[in-house]
Write a protein that holds these residues in place. Structure first.
Motif, PDB file in Angstrom:
ATOM      1  N   CYS A 192      23.005  18.023 -16.967  1.00  0.00           N
ATOM      2  CA  CYS A 192      21.643  17.769 -17.442  1.00  0.00           C
ATOM      3  C   CYS A 192      20.689  18.889 -17.040  1.00  0.00           C
ATOM      4  CB  CYS A 192      21.131  16.442 -16.899  1.00  0.00           C
ATOM      5  SG  CYS A 192      19.456  16.061 -17.471  1.00  0.00           S
ATOM      6  N   PRO A 193      20.105  19.605 -18.003  1.00  0.00           N
ATOM      7  CA  PRO A 193      19.175  20.683 -17.648  1.00  0.00           C
ATOM      8  C   PRO A 193      17.879  20.167 -17.039  1.00  0.00           C
ATOM      9  CG  PRO A 193      19.207  20.355 -20.031  1.00  0.00           C
ATOM     10  CD  PRO A 193      20.301  19.501 -19.465  1.00  0.00           C
ATOM     11  N   TRP A 194      17.457  18.970 -17.442  1.00  0.00           N
ATOM     12  CA  TRP A 194      16.224  18.409 -16.881  1.00  0.00           C
ATOM     13  C   TRP A 194      16.419  18.021 -15.418  1.00  0.00           C
ATOM     14  CZ3 TRP A 194      12.120  19.363 -19.595  1.00  0.00           C
ATOM     15  CH2 TRP A 194      12.171  19.391 -20.992  1.00  0.00           C
ATOM     16  N   ALA A 195      17.529  17.373 -15.116  1.00  0.00           N
ATOM     17  CA  ALA A 195      17.788  16.987 -13.728  1.00  0.00           C
ATOM     18  C   ALA A 195      17.893  18.216 -12.836  1.00  0.00           C
ATOM     19  CB  ALA A 195      19.065  16.150 -13.636  1.00  0.00           C
ATOM     20  N   ALA A 229       0.852  -1.185   0.000  1.00  0.00           N
ATOM     21  CA  ALA A 229       0.000   0.000   0.000  1.00  0.00           C
ATOM     22  C   ALA A 229       0.887   1.233   0.000  1.00  0.00           C
ATOM     23  CB  ALA A 229      -0.919  -0.008   1.220  1.00  0.00           C
ATOM     24  N   TYR A 230       0.319   2.317  -0.481  1.00  0.00           N
ATOM     25  CA  TYR A 230       1.099   3.543  -0.591  1.00  0.00           C
ATOM     26  C   TYR A 230       1.567   4.032   0.776  1.00  0.00           C
ATOM     27  CZ  TYR A 230       2.049   8.509  -0.992  1.00  0.00           C
ATOM     28  OH  TYR A 230       2.623   9.748  -0.892  1.00  0.00           O
ATOM     29  N   GLU A 231       2.839   4.297   0.863  1.00  0.00           N
ATOM     30  CA  GLU A 231       3.430   4.862   2.069  1.00  0.00           C
ATOM     31  C   GLU A 231       4.515   5.833   1.637  1.00  0.00           C
ATOM     32  OE1 GLU A 231       6.116   3.434   5.903  1.00  0.00           O
ATOM     33  OE2 GLU A 231       4.948   1.972   4.765  1.00  0.00           O
ATOM     34  N   SER A 232       4.374   7.078   2.022  1.00  0.00           N
ATOM     35  CA  SER A 232       5.326   8.087   1.576  1.00  0.00           C
ATOM     36  C   SER A 232       6.706   7.804   2.152  1.00  0.00           C
ATOM     37  CB  SER A 232       4.864   9.479   2.008  1.00  0.00           C
ATOM     38  OG  SER A 232       5.731  10.464   1.485  1.00  0.00           O
ATOM     39  N   PRO A 233       7.724   7.655   1.305  1.00  0.00           N
ATOM     40  CA  PRO A 233       9.070   7.354   1.805  1.00  0.00           C
ATOM     41  C   PRO A 233       9.678   8.538   2.544  1.00  0.00           C
ATOM     42  CG  PRO A 233       9.111   7.702  -0.560  1.00  0.00           C
ATOM     43  CD  PRO A 233       7.670   7.720  -0.163  1.00  0.00           C
ATOM     44  N   LYS A 234      10.618   8.233   3.409  1.00  0.00           N
ATOM     45  CA  LYS A 234      11.310   9.254   4.194  1.00  0.00           C
ATOM     46  C   LYS A 234      12.699   9.560   3.640  1.00  0.00           C
ATOM     47  CE  LYS A 234       7.855   9.162   7.058  1.00  0.00           C
ATOM     48  NZ  LYS A 234       6.836  10.248   6.997  1.00  0.00           N
ATOM     49  N   GLU A 235      13.074   8.844   2.597  1.00  0.00           N
ATOM     50  CA  GLU A 235      14.429   8.978   2.059  1.00  0.00           C
ATOM     51  C   GLU A 235      14.395   8.668   0.571  1.00  0.00           C
ATOM     52  OE1 GLU A 235      18.913   7.105   2.975  1.00  0.00           O
ATOM     53  OE2 GLU A 235      17.190   6.664   4.275  1.00  0.00           O
ATOM     54  N   VAL A 236      15.267   9.316  -0.191  1.00  0.00           N
ATOM     55  CA  VAL A 236      15.346   9.063  -1.624  1.00  0.00           C
ATOM     56  C   VAL A 236      16.773   9.318  -2.093  1.00  0.00           C
ATOM     57  CG1 VAL A 236      14.674  11.434  -2.237  1.00  0.00           C
ATOM     58  CG2 VAL A 236      14.302   9.582  -3.876  1.00  0.00           C
ATOM     59  N   ASP A 237      17.237   8.491  -3.026  1.00  0.00           N
ATOM     60  CA  ASP A 237      18.510   8.726  -3.712  1.00  0.00           C
ATOM     61  C   ASP A 237      18.207   9.424  -5.026  1.00  0.00           C
ATOM     62  OD1 ASP A 237      19.678   7.346  -1.655  1.00  0.00           O
ATOM     63  OD2 ASP A 237      20.192   5.571  -2.844  1.00  0.00           O
ATOM     64  N   PHE A 238      18.849  10.547  -5.254  1.00  0.00           N
ATOM     65  CA  PHE A 238      18.615  11.353  -6.456  1.00  0.00           C
ATOM     66  C   PHE A 238      19.890  11.318  -7.301  1.00  0.00           C
ATOM     67  CE2 PHE A 238      16.124  15.030  -8.230  1.00  0.00           C
ATOM     68  CZ  PHE A 238      17.026  15.422  -9.212  1.00  0.00           C
ATOM     69  N   HIS A 239      19.838  10.609  -8.432  1.00  0.00           N
ATOM     70  CA  HIS A 239      20.983  10.538  -9.335  1.00  0.00           C
ATOM     71  C   HIS A 239      20.917  11.692 -10.328  1.00  0.00           C
ATOM     72  CE1 HIS A 239      22.707   6.447  -8.475  1.00  0.00           C
ATOM     73  NE2 HIS A 239      21.556   6.374  -7.820  1.00  0.00           N
ATOM     74  N   PHE A 240      22.056  12.357 -10.514  1.00  0.00           N
ATOM     75  CA  PHE A 240      22.093  13.533 -11.380  1.00  0.00           C
ATOM     76  C   PHE A 240      23.433  13.631 -12.092  1.00  0.00           C
ATOM     77  CE2 PHE A 240      24.269  14.968  -7.604  1.00  0.00           C
ATOM     78  CZ  PHE A 240      25.238  15.847  -8.064  1.00  0.00           C
ATOM     79  N   LYS A 299      23.369  11.399  -5.677  1.00  0.00           N
ATOM     80  CA  LYS A 299      24.176  10.358  -6.312  1.00  0.00           C
ATOM     81  C   LYS A 299      24.473  10.772  -7.753  1.00  0.00           C
ATOM     82  CE  LYS A 299      23.643   7.367  -2.810  1.00  0.00           C
ATOM     83  NZ  LYS A 299      24.745   6.743  -2.035  1.00  0.00           N
ATOM     84  N   PHE A 300      25.397  10.051  -8.377  1.00  0.00           N
ATOM     85  CA  PHE A 300      25.897  10.478  -9.677  1.00  0.00           C
ATOM     86  C   PHE A 300      25.444   9.568 -10.819  1.00  0.00           C
ATOM     87  CE2 PHE A 300      29.154  11.789  -6.512  1.00  0.00           C
ATOM     88  CZ  PHE A 300      28.924  13.150  -6.588  1.00  0.00           C
ATOM     89  N   PHE A 301      25.484  10.145 -12.008  1.00  0.00           N
ATOM     90  CA  PHE A 301      25.228   9.426 -13.258  1.00  0.00           C
ATOM     91  C   PHE A 301      25.889  10.236 -14.359  1.00  0.00           C
ATOM     92  CE2 PHE A 301      22.882   8.655 -17.176  1.00  0.00           C
ATOM     93  CZ  PHE A 301      22.807   7.271 -17.199  1.00  0.00           C
ATOM     94  N   SER A 302      26.513   9.564 -15.317  1.00  0.00           N
ATOM     95  CA  SER A 302      27.270  10.276 -16.344  1.00  0.00           C
ATOM     96  C   SER A 302      26.587  10.225 -17.707  1.00  0.00           C
ATOM     97  CB  SER A 302      28.682   9.694 -16.474  1.00  0.00           C
ATOM     98  OG  SER A 302      29.361  10.311 -17.555  1.00  0.00           O
ATOM     99  N   LEU A 303      26.150  11.388 -18.168  1.00  0.00           N
ATOM    100  CA  LEU A 303      25.618  11.481 -19.528  1.00  0.00           C
ATOM    101  C   LEU A 303      26.725  11.287 -20.558  1.00  0.00           C
ATOM    102  CD1 LEU A 303      23.182  14.512 -19.113  1.00  0.00           C
ATOM    103  CD2 LEU A 303      22.602  12.081 -19.208  1.00  0.00           C
ATOM    104  N   GLU A 304      27.936  11.708 -20.220  1.00  0.00           N
ATOM    105  CA  GLU A 304      29.057  11.512 -21.141  1.00  0.00           C
ATOM    106  C   GLU A 304      29.304  10.027 -21.394  1.00  0.00           C
ATOM    107  OE1 GLU A 304      32.312  14.839 -20.199  1.00  0.00           O
ATOM    108  OE2 GLU A 304      31.270  14.107 -18.412  1.00  0.00           O
ATOM    109  N   GLU A 305      29.211   9.227 -20.340  1.00  0.00           N
ATOM    110  CA  GLU A 305      29.485   7.799 -20.484  1.00  0.00           C
ATOM    111  C   GLU A 305      28.325   7.067 -21.162  1.00  0.00           C
ATOM    112  OE1 GLU A 305      31.189   4.010 -20.306  1.00  0.00           O
ATOM    113  OE2 GLU A 305      32.024   6.037 -20.330  1.00  0.00           O
ATOM    114  N   ILE A 306      27.102   7.354 -20.758  1.00  0.00           N
ATOM    115  CA  ILE A 306      25.964   6.623 -21.322  1.00  0.00           C
ATOM    116  C   ILE A 306      25.791   6.933 -22.805  1.00  0.00           C
ATOM    117  CG2 ILE A 306      24.126   8.324 -20.882  1.00  0.00           C
ATOM    118  CD1 ILE A 306      23.878   4.532 -20.225  1.00  0.00           C
TER     119      ILE A 306
END
Length: 234
Positions: free
Chosen positions: A18-21, A3-14, A42-49
């Motif tokens: 990236c202008p959208w991120a 059931a829906y439960e609002s999380p208390k933590e999130v990992d945000f990869h950017f 957290k990280f993510f590479s547009l150059e690599e992908i």
């Protein structure tokens, strides 16, 4: 999640590039501040992908636009997550709002001074090869989940979403309504995609919003192997 439960933590990869991120990160901070949500950057590479055949991987270059900004971010995060938060906010604004070049080492040093950090972190990040491994591990986490870009959010139950993809990030009550809409998807693990088609007026709004970034970038934007142009049709 049954059931829906609002999380208390999130990992945000950017990726700072990236202008959208960047737009989504503005919304994410607003939600965080209202709900006392823990946001792990957290990280993510547009150059690599989007690496083209025959080109060097970003970790094979002494300085690489988005990758090197993330290497600076690794050093800052080791000191305190709040420093990475400040770095991403300021470097993102410099590129996507002010039309500056935070991927230039001299500009990066100036931005570090603005957040109260040592500008020598630029050199430290270049000399510390372990920064490559941290970025690669977080990049691979997204790829191994089937992801291909940012923003990508990971939740405590292991689910991951690409998005939300925003042009005008909401604030206040509207930001919370969007958070509730996004996290409501956690109840439906077999719900994969919902997308709004873009009209010509949408394309123009995107171009107008991203114009500082487009004028400041020193690279060609590529999405899944294809060069991306943001210019609206005449």
């Amino acid at each position: 999640m049954d059931a829906y439960e609002s999380p208390k933590e999130v990992d945000f990869h950017f990726d700072v590039m990236c202008p959208w991120a960047y737009q989504t990160s503005i919304w994410m901070r607003d939600v965080r501040d209202q709900l006392d949500l823990k946001v792990n950057w957290k990280f993510f590479s547009l150059e690599e992908i989007n690496l083209r055949e025959g080109k060097k991987h970003p970790w094979e270059r002494e300085w690489s636009y988005g990758w090197s900004m993330m290497r600076i971010g690794v050093i800052l995060r080791r000191l305190d997550m709040s420093l990475l938060d400040k770095w991403y906010a300021l470097a993102g604004k410099a590129l996507h709002v002010d039309g500056n070049r935070p991927h230039n080492p001299d500009v990066a040093r100036h931005l570090l001074e603005q957040i109260g950090a040592d500008p020598a972190i630029v050199e430290e990040s270049i000399n510390d090869l372990s920064t490559h491994e941290e970025i690669k591990a977080e990049h691979d986490r997204v790829v191994n989940t089937g992801g291909f870009g940012v923003p990508t959010l990971f939740f405590p139950d292991g689910q991951a979403f690409f998005g939300p993809v925003l042009l005008d990030p909401p604030t206040g009550d509207a930001a919370l309504r969007l958070w509730n809409a996004v996290t409501a998807w956690l109840e439906f693990p077999n719900l994969y995609e919902m997308q709004r088609p873009k009209t010509a007026s949408d394309d123009k709004a995107i171009y107008d919003t991203f114009k500082p970034y487009l004028e400041a970038r020193d690279w060609v934007s590529i999405n899944r192997g294809k060069v991306v142009g943001f210019e609206p049709d005449a």
